[in-house]
Write a protein that holds these residues in place. Structure first.
Motif, PDB file in Angstrom:
ATOM      1  N   ALA A   1       0.844  -1.192   0.000  1.00  0.00           N
ATOM      2  CA  ALA A   1       0.000   0.000   0.000  1.00  0.00           C
ATOM      3  C   ALA A   1       0.881   1.244   0.000  1.00  0.00           C
ATOM      4  CB  ALA A   1      -0.911  -0.023   1.222  1.00  0.00           C
ATOM      5  N   LYS A   2       0.504   2.209  -0.815  1.00  0.00           N
ATOM      6  CA  LYS A   2       1.229   3.484  -0.882  1.00  0.00           C
ATOM      7  C   LYS A   2       0.400   4.628  -0.297  1.00  0.00           C
ATOM      8  CE  LYS A   2       4.252   2.375  -4.724  1.00  0.00           C
ATOM      9  NZ  LYS A   2       3.922   1.050  -5.147  1.00  0.00           N
ATOM     10  N   THR A   3      -0.900   4.386  -0.098  1.00  0.00           N
ATOM     11  CA  THR A   3      -1.789   5.370   0.515  1.00  0.00           C
ATOM     12  C   THR A   3      -2.736   4.632   1.450  1.00  0.00           C
ATOM     13  OG1 THR A   3      -3.555   5.201  -1.138  1.00  0.00           O
ATOM     14  CG2 THR A   3      -1.752   6.770  -1.604  1.00  0.00           C
ATOM     15  N   PHE A   4      -3.397   5.374   2.335  1.00  0.00           N
ATOM     16  CA  PHE A   4      -4.384   4.758   3.228  1.00  0.00           C
ATOM     17  C   PHE A   4      -5.502   4.085   2.435  1.00  0.00           C
ATOM     18  CE2 PHE A   4      -2.539   7.638   6.421  1.00  0.00           C
ATOM     19  CZ  PHE A   4      -2.342   6.726   7.452  1.00  0.00           C
ATOM     20  N   ASP A   5      -5.860   4.655   1.282  1.00  0.00           N
ATOM     21  CA  ASP A   5      -6.925   4.078   0.461  1.00  0.00           C
ATOM     22  C   ASP A   5      -6.553   2.719  -0.112  1.00  0.00           C
ATOM     23  OD1 ASP A   5      -8.545   6.277   0.905  1.00  0.00           O
ATOM     24  OD2 ASP A   5      -7.916   7.305  -0.939  1.00  0.00           O
TER      25      ASP A   5
ATOM     26  N   PRO B   1       1.606  -4.172   3.997  1.00  0.00           N
ATOM     27  CA  PRO B   1       1.855  -2.944   4.740  1.00  0.00           C
ATOM     28  C   PRO B   1       3.081  -2.188   4.220  1.00  0.00           C
ATOM     29  CG  PRO B   1       2.659  -4.812   5.976  1.00  0.00           C
ATOM     30  CD  PRO B   1       1.965  -5.369   4.763  1.00  0.00           C
ATOM     31  N   PRO B   2       3.009  -0.862   4.185  1.00  0.00           N
ATOM     32  CA  PRO B   2       4.140  -0.090   3.680  1.00  0.00           C
ATOM     33  C   PRO B   2       5.407  -0.253   4.521  1.00  0.00           C
ATOM     34  CG  PRO B   2       2.392   1.362   4.502  1.00  0.00           C
ATOM     35  CD  PRO B   2       1.861  -0.026   4.528  1.00  0.00           C
ATOM     36  N   ILE B   3       5.278  -0.588   5.798  1.00  0.00           N
ATOM     37  CA  ILE B   3       6.465  -0.755   6.653  1.00  0.00           C
ATOM     38  C   ILE B   3       7.408  -1.818   6.093  1.00  0.00           C
ATOM     39  CG2 ILE B   3       5.370  -2.423   8.224  1.00  0.00           C
ATOM     40  CD1 ILE B   3       7.684   0.303   9.486  1.00  0.00           C
ATOM     41  N   SER B   4       6.855  -2.834   5.436  1.00  0.00           N
ATOM     42  CA  SER B   4       7.740  -3.888   4.932  1.00  0.00           C
ATOM     43  C   SER B   4       8.620  -3.394   3.786  1.00  0.00           C
ATOM     44  CB  SER B   4       6.949  -5.136   4.537  1.00  0.00           C
ATOM     45  OG  SER B   4       6.048  -4.855   3.499  1.00  0.00           O
ATOM     46  N   GLY B   5       8.158  -2.415   3.036  1.00  0.00           N
ATOM     47  CA  GLY B   5       9.000  -1.828   1.999  1.00  0.00           C
ATOM     48  C   GLY B   5      10.097  -0.970   2.596  1.00  0.00           C
ATOM     49  N   ILE B   6       9.737  -0.184   3.600  1.00  0.00           N
ATOM     50  CA  ILE B   6      10.709   0.687   4.259  1.00  0.00           C
ATOM     51  C   ILE B   6      11.800  -0.147   4.944  1.00  0.00           C
ATOM     52  CG2 ILE B   6      10.990   2.325   6.174  1.00  0.00           C
ATOM     53  CD1 ILE B   6       8.054   3.242   5.482  1.00  0.00           C
ATOM     54  N   MET B   7      11.399  -1.248   5.552  1.00  0.00           N
ATOM     55  CA  MET B   7      12.341  -2.075   6.311  1.00  0.00           C
ATOM     56  C   MET B   7      12.955  -3.201   5.471  1.00  0.00           C
ATOM     57  SD  MET B   7      12.475  -0.524   9.064  1.00  0.00           S
ATOM     58  CE  MET B   7      12.456  -0.930  10.766  1.00  0.00           C
TER      59      MET B   7
END
Length: 158
Positions: free
Chosen positions: A4-8, A36-42
């Motif tokens: 996901a890149k946005t809440f939508d 979840p976007p956290i997995s891309g960041i981490m």
């Protein structure tokens, strides 16, 4: 698995409550629901899902280092929180959600930046209101880098 890149782009509350936790995690793994976007960041991703267990693969890199050049403890904690809590999620019934109440990690050795790792979460107890799980971070050879434990609150919504 799309992130996901946005809440939508996150799964809706209605979608979440219409599925068991296992069905939800399987849909994320299959790419039917956004991750979840956290997995891309981490820099980690869901690798496998079974009832009561989860496996993530990841690789910490320079962006995850502390000022001394080691992998920041928050990377270990975030990854283990994901693995252990998602193991609990696989046991959550339809119409319920969960949240982490507490978790603890033990870092046993430093992960060299760029080292591919495997993080596992395994359910120890799945009750009506709490779930307890443990986790491990290893490399492909089984070398242990960290362990953890969690307690999650399970809440019936519908």
């Amino acid at each position: 698995m799309p992130l996901a890149k946005t809440f939508d782009e996150l799964p809706s509350r209605e979608t979440l409550l219409s599925l068991t936790g296992l069905e939800f995690m399987q849909a994320v793994l299959a790419g039917e629901l956004s991750g979840p976007p956290i997995s891309g960041i981490m820099n980690y991703h869901l690798h496998s899902v079974d009832h009561g267990s989860i496996v993530f693969h990841g690789t910490p890199d320079f962006a995850h280092t502390n000022p001394m050049g080691g992998i920041h403890g928050g990377w270990y904690g975030t990854l283990l929180d994901s693995a252990m809590a998602c193991a609990v999620m696989t046991t959550v019934p339809r119409g319920s959600v969960y949240t982490t109440l507490e978790y603890k990690i033990n870092i046993t050795r430093a992960i060299p930046p760029g080292t591919p790792i495997i993080a596992t979460g395994q359910i120890d107890h799945a009750g009506r209101s709490t779930g307890v799980a443990t986790g491990r971070i290893t490399d492909a050879d089984g070398k242990l880098y960290a362990t953890g434990s969690t307690t999650c609150l399970i809440m019936q919504i519908a």
